[in-house]
Design an enzyme around this catalytic site. Sequence first.
Site, PDB file in Angstrom:
ATOM      1  N   ARG A 276       0.781  -1.315   0.172  1.00 10.90           N
ATOM      2  CA  ARG A 276       0.023  -0.001   0.112  1.00 10.90           C
ATOM      3  C   ARG A 276       0.670   1.267   0.120  1.00 10.90           C
ATOM      4  NH1 ARG A 276      -5.020  -1.779   4.083  1.00 10.90           N
ATOM      5  NH2 ARG A 276      -6.167  -3.279   2.388  1.00 10.90           N
ATOM      6  N   TYR A 406      -6.234  -2.147  -6.785  1.00 10.23           N
ATOM      7  CA  TYR A 406      -5.657  -3.212  -6.115  1.00 10.23           C
ATOM      8  C   TYR A 406      -5.013  -2.837  -4.596  1.00 10.23           C
ATOM      9  CZ  TYR A 406      -1.523  -1.383  -8.548  1.00 10.23           C
ATOM     10  OH  TYR A 406      -0.493  -0.519  -9.137  1.00 10.23           O
ATOM     11  N   GLU A 407      -4.770  -3.779  -4.018  1.00 10.30           N
ATOM     12  CA  GLU A 407      -4.466  -3.626  -2.365  1.00 10.30           C
ATOM     13  C   GLU A 407      -5.327  -3.027  -1.526  1.00 10.30           C
ATOM     14  OE1 GLU A 407      -1.941  -5.585  -2.309  1.00 10.30           O
ATOM     15  OE2 GLU A 407      -1.060  -5.077  -4.358  1.00 10.30           O
ATOM     16  N   GLY A 408      -6.625  -3.324  -2.015  1.00 11.55           N
ATOM     17  CA  GLY A 408      -7.681  -2.896  -1.095  1.00 11.55           C
ATOM     18  C   GLY A 408      -8.240  -1.558  -1.932  1.00 11.55           C
ATOM     19  N   GLN A 413     -10.306   1.015   1.902  1.00 10.34           N
ATOM     20  CA  GLN A 413      -9.489   1.934   2.493  1.00 10.34           C
ATOM     21  C   GLN A 413     -10.060   2.723   3.471  1.00 10.34           C
ATOM     22  OE1 GLN A 413      -6.086   1.460   2.197  1.00 10.34           O
ATOM     23  NE2 GLN A 413      -6.615  -0.277   0.570  1.00 10.34           N
TER      24      GLN A 413
END
Length: 521
Positions: A276, A406-408, A413
């Site tokens: 992130r 991506y990565e949430g 978030q």
Amino acid sequence: MSWAEENAAMLDALARTPGWSALEGRPDDDTLTAILDEAARLAAAVIWPQDAQGDRIGARLADGRVTLPPGSRDAFAALADGGWLALELPEALGGAGLPLAVFAAVNPAFERASPALMMAAGSTRAAARLLAEHGDLETRDDWVPALAAGERTATICISEPGAGSDVGRIRTRAVRTPDGWRIGGEKIWISFGDHDLTERIGHCVLARSTDAPGTRGLSLFLVERGPGVTCTRIEEKMGLHASPTCALLFEDAPARLIGTEGRGLPQLFTMIRQMRLTVGTQGLGVALRCLAHSRAYAAERCQGGPPDAPPVPIATHPDIRRQLDGLAARIDLFRLALLETAVLADLPGKDDARLCALTLPLVKTFGAELASDAAGTAMMVLGGAGYTREHPVEQALRDARVFAIYEGTTGMQAQDFLLRQALSAGGLKVFLSRARAECAASPERLALLDVFAAFAEDLRAASRPAQLAAADPAMRAGWVAVQAWLSMRLDDPRPFLATAPQRLALHMAEAWAAMSFEERS
């Protein structure tokens, strides 16, 4: 902004970040300057030249193996040979032993040059950090130095066809046999899940090892490319064409348990947190690319002016100046947020960790949005030319759009920021204390912080469904508050301060509307 100008801005921003001077192992100014200069040289001379070709040709899958565009292997090897994959790893494991903040300062140059190629570097360095922290000694000593040297690469394997962000529904299964663990199942959306950069690829796989419900039955495993691992397809994507996004089928694949069984998700967050932060460097890098190209174009493109005189550079037009100056101001403020978050991650205090956890979803989210907005702004500056492949702006727009996913996703978030970090983990209290101290001489900033603090208390009293409905605008209100704090470090904060009260009020109103609608429903 030229490479040299950005390095100067990065050095200046680090000097304005209070925690930087307290970091153990930080390089002196001359060494840091040399590091940044060499990174910019490599990015411009080696990484950048292969990027457009990689976008045009893309990754190809044939006979179960993925081939990358020409130039990818040489560019990745240059990154590895220079030690750029392991700046923040301990020297004993093949790294340079530098603070994570040095990575945050250096990586935007490489992301500016080629975000597609850097997808391989991002997951590899995050896996090295994961294995350094949670791997057993044999696995750690076998894999981490090899990842640091670029001799091997790694991926993160979470998503499945029936389980994306809802990881509690993962069905990939890990079974303990007399010969060790075996993995079976399908994983999707795996960046660089197969490629020809390195022969050996380690997949960090989240799999169900017990029948415990939800995330409690999940464990983390290292599965190497080889027998039992097949790349079944690569996605045809909007952007990042030189970064193969793979679907992987695991069939009785040999695996090594990473860390403690049943603790897979908490351990995996070591890797996710690093990735992130990397998204923040991606966003800054792409924004810098767009600003540099649109400034150069505006200085050369001549249109308008008095009809009886030669046309003037469009850079002299007030609207063009407004767009470019506004983008530059956003970049300056975001750079401070990125570095503050990285420095906090390096500091040992519990309050530093709490504040880092609060700012990390902001850096991930608004780094992604900065990149997309910068590409959109650049396209407006270039006009129709920006919509063509003659210029790198349209590629930047396509490449950057996925940063928010991506990565949430942004919604994930927002939930992290509001529910876990602001309202539960104590991050809000630490933030307000430090921000008020630094803003003590600025009544207008203190007023913004007080308004946000009161708003957060109202959110705390709301029902959980209402909080979920309000999470996105509440996070945006939080971003305004964090920017108010960090704008104290700018020479000219006027572009931020001129709109901050209105932006804060707007996001709060959006949050109240979402909560009201949820309660009525």
